[in-house]
Design a protein around this motif. Structure first.
Motif, PDB file in Angstrom:
ATOM      1  N   PHE A  60       0.839  -1.188   0.000  1.00 16.10           N
ATOM      2  CA  PHE A  60       0.000   0.000   0.000  1.00 16.10           C
ATOM      3  C   PHE A  60       0.878   1.244   0.000  1.00 16.10           C
ATOM      4  CE2 PHE A  60       0.337   1.222   4.519  1.00 16.10           C
ATOM      5  CZ  PHE A  60       0.817   0.049   5.076  1.00 16.10           C
ATOM      6  N   GLY A  61       0.289   2.360  -0.305  1.00 25.28           N
ATOM      7  CA  GLY A  61       1.066   3.595  -0.344  1.00 25.28           C
ATOM      8  C   GLY A  61       0.180   4.803  -0.163  1.00 25.28           C
ATOM      9  N   ILE A  62       0.808   5.924   0.132  1.00 24.63           N
ATOM     10  CA  ILE A  62       0.070   7.168   0.325  1.00 24.63           C
ATOM     11  C   ILE A  62      -0.284   7.749  -1.040  1.00 24.63           C
ATOM     12  CG2 ILE A  62       0.226   9.522   1.241  1.00 24.63           C
ATOM     13  CD1 ILE A  62       2.162   8.356   3.376  1.00 24.63           C
ATOM     14  N   GLY A  63      -1.526   8.122  -1.222  1.00 27.70           N
ATOM     15  CA  GLY A  63      -1.986   8.695  -2.481  1.00 27.70           C
ATOM     16  C   GLY A  63      -2.790   7.702  -3.292  1.00 27.70           C
ATOM     17  N   ALA A  64      -3.731   8.213  -4.107  1.00 27.41           N
ATOM     18  CA  ALA A  64      -4.580   7.356  -4.942  1.00 27.41           C
ATOM     19  C   ALA A  64      -3.869   7.004  -6.239  1.00 27.41           C
ATOM     20  CB  ALA A  64      -5.882   8.072  -5.232  1.00 27.41           C
ATOM     21  N   ARG A  65      -4.239   5.834  -6.815  1.00 29.34           N
ATOM     22  CA  ARG A  65      -3.644   5.437  -8.096  1.00 29.34           C
ATOM     23  C   ARG A  65      -4.684   5.204  -9.182  1.00 29.34           C
ATOM     24  NH1 ARG A  65       1.601   1.656  -6.579  1.00 29.34           N
ATOM     25  NH2 ARG A  65       2.428   3.089  -5.004  1.00 29.34           N
ATOM     26  N   GLY A  66      -5.960   5.256  -8.814  1.00 28.30           N
ATOM     27  CA  GLY A  66      -7.001   5.128  -9.833  1.00 28.30           C
ATOM     28  C   GLY A  66      -7.161   3.738 -10.395  1.00 28.30           C
ATOM     29  N   GLU A  67      -6.691   2.727  -9.673  1.00 23.33           N
ATOM     30  CA  GLU A  67      -6.878   1.340 -10.124  1.00 23.33           C
ATOM     31  C   GLU A  67      -8.008   0.736  -9.312  1.00 23.33           C
ATOM     32  OE1 GLU A  67      -3.235  -0.568  -9.239  1.00 23.33           O
ATOM     33  OE2 GLU A  67      -2.027   0.858 -10.358  1.00 23.33           O
ATOM     34  N   GLY A  68      -8.974   0.133  -9.982  1.00 22.60           N
ATOM     35  CA  GLY A  68     -10.056  -0.522  -9.266  1.00 22.60           C
ATOM     36  C   GLY A  68     -11.000   0.474  -8.621  1.00 22.60           C
ATOM     37  N   PRO A  69     -11.862  -0.007  -7.716  1.00 26.90           N
ATOM     38  CA  PRO A  69     -12.832   0.883  -7.089  1.00 26.90           C
ATOM     39  C   PRO A  69     -12.173   1.768  -6.030  1.00 26.90           C
ATOM     40  CG  PRO A  69     -12.991  -1.291  -6.134  1.00 26.90           C
ATOM     41  CD  PRO A  69     -11.971  -1.390  -7.229  1.00 26.90           C
ATOM     42  N   TRP A  70     -12.862   2.784  -5.610  1.00 28.17           N
ATOM     43  CA  TRP A  70     -12.392   3.532  -4.443  1.00 28.17           C
ATOM     44  C   TRP A  70     -13.411   3.402  -3.316  1.00 28.17           C
ATOM     45  CZ3 TRP A  70     -14.843   8.040  -2.687  1.00 28.17           C
ATOM     46  CH2 TRP A  70     -15.736   8.657  -3.568  1.00 28.17           C
ATOM     47  N   GLY A 127     -20.058   7.497 -13.176  1.00 31.46           N
ATOM     48  CA  GLY A 127     -19.827   6.057 -13.358  1.00 31.46           C
ATOM     49  C   GLY A 127     -18.708   5.526 -12.500  1.00 31.46           C
ATOM     50  N   GLU A 128     -18.504   6.146 -11.334  1.00 28.48           N
ATOM     51  CA  GLU A 128     -17.391   5.719 -10.491  1.00 28.48           C
ATOM     52  C   GLU A 128     -17.706   4.401  -9.799  1.00 28.48           C
ATOM     53  OE1 GLU A 128     -14.852   8.254  -8.557  1.00 28.48           O
ATOM     54  OE2 GLU A 128     -15.934  10.080  -9.025  1.00 28.48           O
ATOM     55  N   ARG A 129     -16.705   3.555  -9.715  1.00 24.71           N
ATOM     56  CA  ARG A 129     -16.859   2.310  -8.956  1.00 24.71           C
ATOM     57  C   ARG A 129     -16.508   2.617  -7.508  1.00 24.71           C
ATOM     58  NH1 ARG A 129     -13.242  -2.019 -11.415  1.00 24.71           N
ATOM     59  NH2 ARG A 129     -11.925  -0.246 -11.947  1.00 24.71           N
ATOM     60  N   ARG A 130     -17.511   2.678  -6.666  1.00 27.42           N
ATOM     61  CA  ARG A 130     -17.299   3.151  -5.298  1.00 27.42           C
ATOM     62  C   ARG A 130     -17.890   2.164  -4.306  1.00 27.42           C
ATOM     63  NH1 ARG A 130     -21.128   6.840  -2.791  1.00 27.42           N
ATOM     64  NH2 ARG A 130     -20.360   7.586  -0.782  1.00 27.42           N
ATOM     65  N   ARG A 131     -17.149   1.897  -3.236  1.00 27.64           N
ATOM     66  CA  ARG A 131     -17.657   1.072  -2.138  1.00 27.64           C
ATOM     67  C   ARG A 131     -17.749   1.965  -0.908  1.00 27.64           C
ATOM     68  NH1 ARG A 131     -17.409  -4.395  -2.101  1.00 27.64           N
ATOM     69  NH2 ARG A 131     -16.864  -4.360   0.111  1.00 27.64           N
ATOM     70  N   SER A 132     -18.952   2.137  -0.414  1.00 19.90           N
ATOM     71  CA  SER A 132     -19.145   3.005   0.748  1.00 19.90           C
ATOM     72  C   SER A 132     -19.441   2.149   1.970  1.00 19.90           C
ATOM     73  CB  SER A 132     -20.287   3.980   0.452  1.00 19.90           C
ATOM     74  OG  SER A 132     -21.190   4.021   1.506  1.00 19.90           O
ATOM     75  N   ALA A 133     -18.699   2.399   3.056  1.00 12.56           N
ATOM     76  CA  ALA A 133     -18.888   1.601   4.276  1.00 12.56           C
ATOM     77  C   ALA A 133     -20.300   1.756   4.816  1.00 12.56           C
ATOM     78  CB  ALA A 133     -17.871   2.024   5.336  1.00 12.56           C
TER      79      ALA A 133
END
Lengths: 262, 383
Positions: free
Chosen positions: A185-195, A213-219
């Motif tokens: 893992f790392g600091i910062g977003a990479r735009g791979e897969g869902p957020w 059309g964002e792939r998003r998983r919300s807790a």
């Protein structure tokens, strides 16, 4: 040589303190004096496996802290006057109380921290753990993002406008170390897969996410309740693919990338 | 070897008054900052003395106002624009002062938007907004070691290259909850704290804020900044012993100090003085005296608690400021309240005096079993 910590194990538990099996290392006599948030952390951490290194760093992220004990102590003062507060409630009201309990019960003597940065508390804790393990200050880290509501919180928590879910609570605990396998893992977003995020966006934001059309998983949508440090509880830890995790805390957005499962 | 970090600004507000120079003068003079008074919002202060801030503050929650005063002074001294600065805050109580008053006055059914200022993290948000701080932030809440932990993380952010400079603030206001809480634990000295004496009978609470601007040494050099001192190393250790009582032998505090010395790549024998946590409680001072004699043998030790009170989450920031001035001026800080018999073997600095101080150590201990140490050196180490 750069050190690349990995998430070795992760587990999420959602607010059901009374139903959770108490770990063997948490005696009942001790548990009854703890804040419910600390008990919930213990039951969650127990699932990450035994044999913690004595120098393990414990890093807790919590926006509300031990609000049940704070409430209890303040109620004591209201009912009995300023000399009527319970010392046990006072000591359990301290934000750092759960981290201290974990150190005491699991015999841990590494670096320790409790971070309370509002809605970005979970990822702020993960960031500090990443820095400590990456710089060799600890061989591994126990990272815990946790909040647990009580009736008092409903007065002080900024419930996101339009969030259809009630205020609740939960714990996501991670084991982070330098093992050969695990999720980078790392600091910062990479735009791979869902957020992933804690949820609780406004209806307008939700419409904007859908339109993009964002792939998003919300807790909040997954667990049917909202709490501020929940973003890591939205990650599909059993899934293979990478994802980005985002937390919003006041004036900052924090993003962490979690890599593919090996 | 990690590069040293330059401290280029210090701001403060405490019972002695407003401004780092006021704090420094009070520490040099060994001023007794404790007073006893009657105030309805802090009811137990008629039973034991505290070190309260009594100067006009900006509007807003008391903790945020104290932090703002200290931060503005530190920023002005450093000459850095706030837009690029990261922020690390150390605090225990956040907005408790306001929310406890509302709750105790109006009861549990009362609704008030100002409850939103209760969580500790709100203080950093407010500070970022008021000062125009543009970088990322974190808020540490490790009880009385909060500021030390915030300083440690700020150091690592700079070392890792995440930011060139950080504003760090340790802050806590007096609250009814903390006064009543420590009173319930029976750890408050009714006549005022007497750190490191055999007659000590507890702590005295205080309030205030100290802010620092920390910079990567090369960044500070490049812009022609004049450092006050160098921040060289940190150690933070879990005791894993007890929720409120320190481990009596002091072994975990000694380990935190040793870790900080190793981080700074210096030897214990090079340390010219220690600004200790020194609260005046039976347990804290005994543990700390053991740890300090174990690591350093005999070294001049000071406690600032009789001058500024035990400022909880801000305590380590007050100690760091005192250590910075000790190394800058080659002058030891006085320990007010140290007139009784000193704990055997301890070199308690009763009156400020000149001394060669190339390096200093500042320590803190906290509920939840946290021990922390910082190593401070002369500004020349950054040049």
């Amino acid at each position: 040589m750069p050190l690349n910590p990995r998430i070795i194990a992760a587990v999420t538990r959602v607010s059901s303190v009374s139903e959770a099996p108490r770990p063997a290392w948490l005696p009942a006599s001790k548990a009854r004096r703890l804040d419910p948030l600390a008990v919930m952390m213990c039951t969650t951490v127990d699932q990450l496996g035994p044999a913690w290194h004595a120098e393990t760093a414990v890093v807790v992220g919590t926006a509300w802290g031990c609000v049940a004990s704070t409430h209890r102590f303040t109620e004591d003062l209201r009912e009995h006057g300023d000399a009527g507060g319970s010392p046990a409630a006072f000591t359990a009201s301290v934000h750092h109380h759960p981290a201290g309990v974990l150190g005491e019960l699991l015999n841990l003597h590494g670096p320790v921290a409790t971070i309370s940065s509002g809605g970005s508390s979970g990822l702020a804790a993960l960031r500090w753990a990443l820095l400590m393990v990456g710089s060799g200050r600890a061989p591994e880290a126990m990272v815990i993002a946790a909040d647990l509501a009580n009736p008092w919180v409903s007065q002080m928590a900024a419930v996101p406008g339009g969030c259809p879910f009630p205020i609740g609570g939960g714990v996501c605990a991670l084991r982070v170390g330098l093992a050969a396998s695990g999720r980078l893992f790392g600091i910062g977003a990479r735009g791979e897969g869902p957020w992933c995020d804690a949820g609780g966006a406004t209806p307008a934001e939700e419409r904007a996410f859908a339109a993009a059309g964002e792939r998003r998983r919300s807790a909040a949508a997954i667990h049917r309740q909202w709490w501020p440090s929940a973003a890591l509880a939205a990650v599909a830890w059993d899934a293979v693919g990478p994802c980005d995790v985002r937390e919003r805390g006041g004036r900052q957005d924090l993003d962490v990338w979690i890599g593919r499962q090996p | 070897m990690p590069s040293p970090i330059a401290i280029t600004g210090i701001g403060a507000i405490c019972a002695a008054g407003r401004g780092a120079a006021v704090l420094h003068a009070a520490l040099r003079a060994g001023t007794d900052g404790l007073t006893q008074f009657t105030r309805p919002d802090l009811p137990l202060t008629d039973r034991f003395p505290v070190a309260a801030v009594d100067v006009p503050l900006p509007p807003g929650p008391r903790g945020a106002a104290l932090a703002e005063v200290a931060a503005l002074e530190a920023l002005a001294e450093s000459g850095l624009a706030p837009a690029a600065l990261g922020l690390a805050v150390g605090s225990c109580t956040g907005g408790m002062r306001g929310s406890e008053a509302r709750y105790l006055t109006h009861g549990p059914e009362h609704r008030d938007r100002r409850y939103l200022d209760h969580p500790v993290g709100r203080l950093a948000e407010r500070l970022q907004r008021r000062l125009g701080l543009g970088g990322t932030s974190t808020t540490h809440s490790e009880a009385c070691a909060s500021a030390a932990c915030a300083i440690a993380e700020a150091m690592e952010w700079i070392r890792a290259g995440l930011v060139p400079a950080m504003l760090v603030v340790g802050v806590d206001p007096l609250t009814r909850l903390t006064l009543a809480g420590f009173a319930s634990l029976q750890v408050i000295d009714p006549i005022g704290c007497r750190p490191f004496t055999e007659q000590r009978a507890g702590m005295s609470l205080g309030e205030g804020a100290v802010a620092f601007v920390l910079e990567d040494a090369s960044f500070a050099r490049a812009r022609g900044a004049r450092p006050i001192a160098s921040l060289l190393g940190w150690g933070v250790q879990a005791e894993g012993h007890h929720g409120t009582a320190p481990e009596p032998s002091g072994r975990w505090l000694a380990k935190a100090i040793t870790a900080a010395l190793a981080d700074a790549q210096v030897q214990a024998i090079e340390i010219g003085c220690v600004i200790a946590h020194g609260t005046g409680t039976r347990d804290n001072d005994a543990c700390e005296a053991q740890a300090l004699s174990g690591v350093f043998g005999r070294v001049p030790v000071s406690s600032v608690k009789r001058t500024v009170g035990h400022t909880m989450g801000a305590a380590a920031a007050f100690n760091l400021a005192a250590a910075c001035w000790a190394v800058r001026d080659d002058h030891l800080i006085a320990s007010a309240g140290g007139d009784g018999d000193i704990i055997a073997g301890l070199d308690l600095v009763r009156a400020a005096r000149p001394a060669a101080v190339e390096l200093a150590v500042a320590t803190s201990l906290a509920f939840g079993g946290v021990d922390a140490a910082l190593v401070i050196g002369k500004a020349e180490r950054c040049l």
